[in-house]
Design a protein around this motif. Sequence first.
Motif, PDB file in Angstrom:
ATOM      1  N   GLU A   1      44.221  33.746  33.048  1.00  0.00           N
ATOM      2  CA  GLU A   1      44.063  34.391  32.000  1.00  0.00           C
ATOM      3  C   GLU A   1      44.095  35.749  32.440  1.00  0.00           C
ATOM      4  O   GLU A   1      44.088  36.784  32.176  1.00  0.00           O
ATOM      5  CB  GLU A   1      43.187  34.275  31.133  1.00  0.00           C
ATOM      6  N   ILE A   2      42.743  35.859  33.423  1.00  0.00           N
ATOM      7  CA  ILE A   2      42.878  36.851  34.420  1.00  0.00           C
ATOM      8  C   ILE A   2      43.940  37.189  35.064  1.00  0.00           C
ATOM      9  O   ILE A   2      43.871  38.701  35.076  1.00  0.00           O
ATOM     10  CB  ILE A   2      41.585  36.754  35.399  1.00  0.00           C
ATOM     11  N   GLY A   3      44.512  36.742  35.314  1.00  0.00           N
ATOM     12  CA  GLY A   3      45.938  36.884  36.390  1.00  0.00           C
ATOM     13  C   GLY A   3      47.064  38.064  34.862  1.00  0.00           C
ATOM     14  O   GLY A   3      47.804  38.880  35.573  1.00  0.00           O
ATOM     15  N   ALA A   4      47.135  37.593  33.994  1.00  0.00           N
ATOM     16  CA  ALA A   4      47.896  37.673  33.176  1.00  0.00           C
ATOM     17  C   ALA A   4      47.575  39.431  32.886  1.00  0.00           C
ATOM     18  O   ALA A   4      48.154  40.518  32.342  1.00  0.00           O
ATOM     19  CB  ALA A   4      47.848  37.265  31.330  1.00  0.00           C
ATOM     20  N   VAL A   5      46.105  39.260  32.798  1.00  0.00           N
ATOM     21  CA  VAL A   5      45.494  40.808  32.698  1.00  0.00           C
ATOM     22  C   VAL A   5      46.110  41.590  33.837  1.00  0.00           C
ATOM     23  O   VAL A   5      46.467  42.575  33.071  1.00  0.00           O
ATOM     24  CB  VAL A   5      43.902  40.783  32.535  1.00  0.00           C
ATOM     25  N   CYS A   6      45.535  41.670  34.845  1.00  0.00           N
ATOM     26  CA  CYS A   6      46.436  41.981  35.072  1.00  0.00           C
ATOM     27  C   CYS A   6      47.687  42.210  35.881  1.00  0.00           C
ATOM     28  O   CYS A   6      47.851  43.563  36.322  1.00  0.00           O
ATOM     29  CB  CYS A   6      45.500  41.449  37.277  1.00  0.00           C
ATOM     30  N   LYS A   7      48.732  41.399  35.559  1.00  0.00           N
ATOM     31  CA  LYS A   7      49.952  41.763  35.358  1.00  0.00           C
ATOM     32  C   LYS A   7      50.082  42.575  34.326  1.00  0.00           C
ATOM     33  O   LYS A   7      51.045  43.465  34.936  1.00  0.00           O
ATOM     34  CB  LYS A   7      50.634  40.199  34.926  1.00  0.00           C
ATOM     35  N   GLU A   8      49.882  42.376  33.490  1.00  0.00           N
ATOM     36  CA  GLU A   8      49.632  43.419  32.026  1.00  0.00           C
ATOM     37  C   GLU A   8      49.718  44.896  32.786  1.00  0.00           C
ATOM     38  O   GLU A   8      49.479  45.762  32.503  1.00  0.00           O
ATOM     39  CB  GLU A   8      49.017  43.320  30.826  1.00  0.00           C
ATOM     40  N   LYS A   9      48.451  44.646  33.220  1.00  0.00           N
ATOM     41  CA  LYS A   9      48.207  46.825  33.256  1.00  0.00           C
ATOM     42  C   LYS A   9      48.559  46.920  35.224  1.00  0.00           C
ATOM     43  O   LYS A   9      48.342  48.047  35.879  1.00  0.00           O
ATOM     44  CB  LYS A   9      46.198  46.290  33.969  1.00  0.00           C
ATOM     45  N   GLY A  10      49.206  46.260  35.512  1.00  0.00           N
ATOM     46  CA  GLY A  10      50.297  46.731  36.956  1.00  0.00           C
ATOM     47  C   GLY A  10      49.312  46.965  38.114  1.00  0.00           C
ATOM     48  O   GLY A  10      49.081  47.852  38.924  1.00  0.00           O
ATOM     49  N   VAL A  11      48.136  45.602  38.150  1.00  0.00           N
ATOM     50  CA  VAL A  11      47.505  45.908  39.480  1.00  0.00           C
ATOM     51  C   VAL A  11      47.620  44.046  39.783  1.00  0.00           C
ATOM     52  O   VAL A  11      47.221  43.207  39.280  1.00  0.00           O
ATOM     53  CB  VAL A  11      46.005  45.721  38.416  1.00  0.00           C
ATOM     54  N   LEU A  12      47.242  44.262  41.182  1.00  0.00           N
ATOM     55  CA  LEU A  12      47.492  42.568  42.314  1.00  0.00           C
ATOM     56  C   LEU A  12      46.234  41.987  42.021  1.00  0.00           C
ATOM     57  O   LEU A  12      44.984  42.422  42.055  1.00  0.00           O
ATOM     58  CB  LEU A  12      47.128  43.618  43.336  1.00  0.00           C
ATOM     59  N   PHE A  13      46.392  40.750  41.562  1.00  0.00           N
ATOM     60  CA  PHE A  13      45.701  39.758  41.921  1.00  0.00           C
ATOM     61  C   PHE A  13      45.182  38.595  43.324  1.00  0.00           C
ATOM     62  O   PHE A  13      46.235  37.986  43.208  1.00  0.00           O
ATOM     63  CB  PHE A  13      45.916  39.292  40.400  1.00  0.00           C
ATOM     64  N   HIS A  14      44.209  38.188  43.741  1.00  0.00           N
ATOM     65  CA  HIS A  14      43.878  37.687  44.364  1.00  0.00           C
ATOM     66  C   HIS A  14      42.939  36.657  44.380  1.00  0.00           C
ATOM     67  O   HIS A  14      41.967  37.193  43.439  1.00  0.00           O
ATOM     68  CB  HIS A  14      43.049  38.178  45.907  1.00  0.00           C
ATOM     69  N   THR A  15      43.460  35.917  44.665  1.00  0.00           N
ATOM     70  CA  THR A  15      41.815  34.725  44.244  1.00  0.00           C
ATOM     71  C   THR A  15      41.891  33.660  45.767  1.00  0.00           C
ATOM     72  O   THR A  15      42.651  33.392  46.155  1.00  0.00           O
ATOM     73  CB  THR A  15      42.734  33.557  42.830  1.00  0.00           C
ATOM     74  N   ASP A  16      40.918  33.334  45.875  1.00  0.00           N
ATOM     75  CA  ASP A  16      40.622  32.255  47.142  1.00  0.00           C
ATOM     76  C   ASP A  16      40.252  31.187  47.122  1.00  0.00           C
ATOM     77  O   ASP A  16      39.717  30.680  45.213  1.00  0.00           O
ATOM     78  CB  ASP A  16      38.991  33.081  47.064  1.00  0.00           C
ATOM     79  N   ALA A  17      41.125  30.316  46.827  1.00  0.00           N
ATOM     80  CA  ALA A  17      41.817  28.974  45.783  1.00  0.00           C
ATOM     81  C   ALA A  17      41.283  28.211  47.124  1.00  0.00           C
ATOM     82  O   ALA A  17      41.148  26.602  47.026  1.00  0.00           O
ATOM     83  CB  ALA A  17      42.857  28.842  46.104  1.00  0.00           C
ATOM     84  N   VAL A  18      40.376  28.492  47.694  1.00  0.00           N
ATOM     85  CA  VAL A  18      39.719  27.010  48.720  1.00  0.00           C
ATOM     86  C   VAL A  18      39.060  25.786  48.477  1.00  0.00           C
ATOM     87  O   VAL A  18      40.112  25.143  48.755  1.00  0.00           O
ATOM     88  CB  VAL A  18      39.026  28.129  49.949  1.00  0.00           C
ATOM     89  N   GLN A  19      38.277  26.010  47.187  1.00  0.00           N
ATOM     90  CA  GLN A  19      37.738  25.649  46.879  1.00  0.00           C
ATOM     91  C   GLN A  19      38.887  24.399  46.301  1.00  0.00           C
ATOM     92  O   GLN A  19      38.535  22.907  45.747  1.00  0.00           O
ATOM     93  CB  GLN A  19      36.295  25.512  46.296  1.00  0.00           C
ATOM     94  N   GLY A  20      39.630  25.424  45.174  1.00  0.00           N
ATOM     95  CA  GLY A  20      39.665  24.849  44.205  1.00  0.00           C
ATOM     96  C   GLY A  20      41.451  23.921  44.480  1.00  0.00           C
ATOM     97  O   GLY A  20      41.645  23.107  43.612  1.00  0.00           O
ATOM     98  N   PHE A  21      42.050  24.232  45.632  1.00  0.00           N
ATOM     99  CA  PHE A  21      43.708  23.863  46.040  1.00  0.00           C
ATOM    100  C   PHE A  21      43.170  21.935  46.503  1.00  0.00           C
ATOM    101  O   PHE A  21      42.191  21.601  47.247  1.00  0.00           O
ATOM    102  CB  PHE A  21      44.252  24.293  46.934  1.00  0.00           C
ATOM    103  N   GLY A  22      43.267  20.990  45.899  1.00  0.00           N
ATOM    104  CA  GLY A  22      43.856  20.330  45.829  1.00  0.00           C
ATOM    105  C   GLY A  22      42.539  18.510  44.876  1.00  0.00           C
ATOM    106  O   GLY A  22      42.578  17.634  44.529  1.00  0.00           O
ATOM    107  N   HIS A  23      42.347  19.593  43.846  1.00  0.00           N
ATOM    108  CA  HIS A  23      41.377  19.614  43.250  1.00  0.00           C
ATOM    109  C   HIS A  23      42.014  19.535  41.535  1.00  0.00           C
ATOM    110  O   HIS A  23      41.352  19.176  40.472  1.00  0.00           O
ATOM    111  CB  HIS A  23      39.770  19.267  43.566  1.00  0.00           C
ATOM    112  N   ILE A  24      42.274  20.410  41.273  1.00  0.00           N
ATOM    113  CA  ILE A  24      43.219  21.363  40.069  1.00  0.00           C
ATOM    114  C   ILE A  24      43.989  21.670  40.261  1.00  0.00           C
ATOM    115  O   ILE A  24      44.518  21.858  41.518  1.00  0.00           O
ATOM    116  CB  ILE A  24      41.799  22.253  39.412  1.00  0.00           C
ATOM    117  N   PRO A  25      45.255  21.489  39.052  1.00  0.00           N
ATOM    118  CA  PRO A  25      46.703  22.450  39.316  1.00  0.00           C
ATOM    119  C   PRO A  25      46.318  24.190  39.506  1.00  0.00           C
ATOM    120  O   PRO A  25      45.765  24.527  39.386  1.00  0.00           O
ATOM    121  CB  PRO A  25      46.586  21.815  38.271  1.00  0.00           C
TER     122      PRO A  25
END
Length: 394
Positions: free
Chosen positions: A162-186
């Motif tokens: 949802e945050i990424g969708a807002v950024c895409k709509e506004k034309g702002v780059l979106f970065h996420t630190d997925a270090v804890q997330g990857f391998g545990h959630i899709p």
Amino acid sequence: MTTIYVDNAATTQLSDTALEAMKPMMQEIYGNPSSLHHIGQIAKEHLEDARARVAKCINANPNEIYFTSGGSEADNQAIITAAYNGAKKGKKHIISSKFEHHAVLHTLDKLAKEGFEIQLLDVYSDGIVKVEDVKNAIRDDTALVTIMTANNEVGTIQPIKEIGAVCKEKGVLFHTDAVQGFGHIPIDVVDMNIDMLSISAHKFHGPKGVGLLYCRKGIVLQNVINGGAQERGKRAGTENMASIVGMAAAMEEAVKNLDKNAKYVTALRDKIIDGCADIERHTLNGDRYNRLPGTINFCFEGIEGEGLLLLLDQDGICASSGSACTSGSLDPSHVLLSMGIPVATAHGSLRISLCEYNTEEEADIIINSIHKVVTYLRSISPVWEKIQKGEVVD
């Protein structure tokens, strides 16, 4: 004494799959992938094969993957890239949250000294960034939004898509630190509207010292390590071939078993949460259900987290009080403070982070040990005595 390891958010045991993949790269396929001779070119084939395999795990293209030394380097490069590219267009406003990993926060501190305006959003008592807050914070001069996929201390999962969708709509780059997330959630960078993403292999049974940065095609990366022309000229240094191949194997294994492992680990997590529910004046930090399968973070009033950890360790239980990157600090967790938890309470924090290698028997031992240790520490705590008397504790 049996050792029970429940500090998987700090690092994980290397899997047999990753180890077996790494072995040939250390003695048999030892060439430098930048060399033109056939030994070097064999290594290069393995490098590009690994790049394609990790890209598939997050639904990216291979030419959007850059291998790094880990999550911290990937975070630095992503944030610096967005900041410097934005500055060229007069955009020097960056949005993040108050409970990001220090790899993000310290990079933002560096940029603040260079004249960038950093806006850190609240995360509230549930440990979740509100999409509406991100939307309201974005301005015409916003260069980047960087919000972690899941918090490393309390385990709460953020509304990344949802945050990424807002950024895409506004034309702002979106970065996420997925270090804890990857391998545990899709994780799907296309579906989740992610422009840049950081991953570290040792959080999902891969080797330490290797990670990757996903950078969407069209974004020109800024170098943070200069030297040779490796990684298409954007990350100098001879590639850590054994670790890169080990990471690819660990990523594939994590994705293959994600649903099965998540179900199993979530059951262990909930067993421990429920088993500690009768402990007086304790708090489960962060949303009860919108959290990583294996991460639990408690606060126990009237005790110090250091004493809790040491006594649990005497029972063979290896846990933590928060981020391993700041474990030497006596200050309470910035994550817990950002969620509105009082300083005195935050000092009594305990993080338990499980994985699929843990067992139900271990969960029972952990529950019993926590009850015993908390009772003992409170029996000798003048702070707990004040709490019992209803006195104010600073």
